[in-house]
Design a protein around this motif. Structure first.
Motif, short mmCIF file in Angstrom:
data_model
loop_
_atom_site.label_atom_id
_atom_site.label_comp_id
_atom_site.label_asym_id
_atom_site.label_seq_id
_atom_site.Cartn_x
_atom_site.Cartn_y
_atom_site.Cartn_z
N ASP A 242 0.85 -1.18 0.00
CA ASP A 242 0.00 0.00 0.00
C ASP A 242 0.89 1.24 0.00
OD1 ASP A 242 -1.79 2.13 0.75
OD2 ASP A 242 -3.18 0.60 1.44
N SER B 108 -5.25 0.08 -12.85
CA SER B 108 -4.62 -1.24 -12.68
C SER B 108 -4.17 -1.89 -13.98
CB SER B 108 -5.59 -2.18 -11.96
OG SER B 108 -6.76 -2.37 -12.76
N ASP C 129 -3.78 -2.08 -7.53
CA ASP C 129 -4.73 -3.18 -7.32
C ASP C 129 -6.15 -2.67 -7.09
OD1 ASP C 129 -5.25 -5.93 -7.26
OD2 ASP C 129 -5.12 -6.01 -5.07
N VAL C 130 -6.39 -1.42 -7.44
CA VAL C 130 -7.72 -0.82 -7.38
C VAL C 130 -7.90 0.05 -8.60
CG1 VAL C 130 -7.99 -0.84 -4.87
CG2 VAL C 130 -6.81 1.06 -5.95
N ASP C 131 -9.13 0.31 -8.96
CA ASP C 131 -9.41 1.15 -10.13
C ASP C 131 -10.06 2.47 -9.76
OD1 ASP C 131 -8.35 -0.28 -12.33
OD2 ASP C 131 -9.95 -1.75 -12.12
N LYS C 132 -10.00 2.81 -8.47
CA LYS C 132 -10.51 4.10 -8.03
C LYS C 132 -9.53 4.69 -7.04
CE LYS C 132 -14.41 6.37 -5.68
NZ LYS C 132 -15.72 6.18 -5.00
N SER D 129 -6.08 4.64 0.90
CA SER D 129 -5.42 3.39 0.55
C SER D 129 -5.08 3.39 -0.94
CB SER D 129 -6.31 2.19 0.86
OG SER D 129 -5.69 0.97 0.47
N SER E 75 -3.53 0.43 -2.87
CA SER E 75 -2.94 -0.91 -2.86
C SER E 75 -2.27 -1.22 -4.19
CB SER E 75 -4.01 -1.96 -2.54
OG SER E 75 -5.07 -1.90 -3.47
#
Length: 213
Positions: free
Chosen positions: A48, A76, A185-188, A203, A205
């Motif tokens: 993170d 991502s 590892d997130v799209d927002k 966060s 990630s």
């Protein structure tokens, strides 16, 4: 797609949370007896970036770098380089053994707990493929330094290509630094700008990607 050469600001990388992970399935019987299965055959780093941003000396500048990579890499979708400050070096790592024919050897790093704890090689080891070396690693043939650009070159994906195949029975080792290919590892990206015009992100990630360089 070739992963770009740029990285995040060093302060963000150094302060971020990042470490190795596996994914296993553990089934427990009523008696307590377990059966364990590995879902992943390869270890993947996860982390993170928000921890590094919180500790940053230049939060707005570092946020701008994160936001630029985020947008340019479509969240991502596209990986980027990351320096894992907890594990980014290799020293006298075994590259392979010459056979008089083979000229290409892949950079690897071996994790051997028995070697570290007891001083002798063990049966339980993990061999990690290094796909993003930093600069040109030093390569040795039976302990003698080989000359980069003359005796060998580093090609895509962490491959060492020798000009002439090392002689049969020779031991090949390498020393150098390496990066980790990761993706968001997130799209927002949940950004909050506080009253002091400092960026805050709860966060961010990231996860290591396998087989890309």
């Amino acid at each position: 797609m070739t992963i770009p050469t740029y990285r995040l600001p060093p302060g963000v990388e150094r302060g971020s949370q990042f470490g190795p992970s596996f994914r296993n399935v553990i089934q427990e019987a009523i008696s307590g007896v377990e059966q364990r299965f590995a879902q992943w055959t390869r270890c993947r780093g996860v982390g993170d970036l928000s921890y590094g941003l919180v500790q940053s000396d230049d939060p707005l500048g570092d946020y701008a770098a994160i936001a630029a990579i985020w947008r340019a890499h479509f969240g991502s979708l596209i990986p980027f380089r990351f320096k894992d400050w907890s594990d980014y070096t290799a020293t006298d790592e075994l590259l392979g053994n010459g056979d008089g024919t083979t000229t290409n050897f892949h950079l690897v790093k071996t994790y051997d707990p028995s070697q570290i704890l007891l001083g002798t090689p063990g049966a339980l080891i993990y061999v990690r493929s290094i796909t993003l070396p930093v600069g040109t690693p030093s390569v040795f043939i039976d302990g003698v330094p080989a000359e980069p650009g003359v005796d060998y070159q580093i090609t895509g994906g962490g491959m060492v290509s020798f000009t002439t195949a090392p002689s049969n029975g020779t031991t090949l080792t390498w020393t150098g630094e390496f990066d980790v290919p990761v993706r968001f590892d997130v799209d927002k990206l949940p950004v909050v700008m506080n009253e002091a015009d400092l960026a805050s992100i709860g966060s961010i990630s990231i996860k290591e990607v396998i087989g890309e360089s």
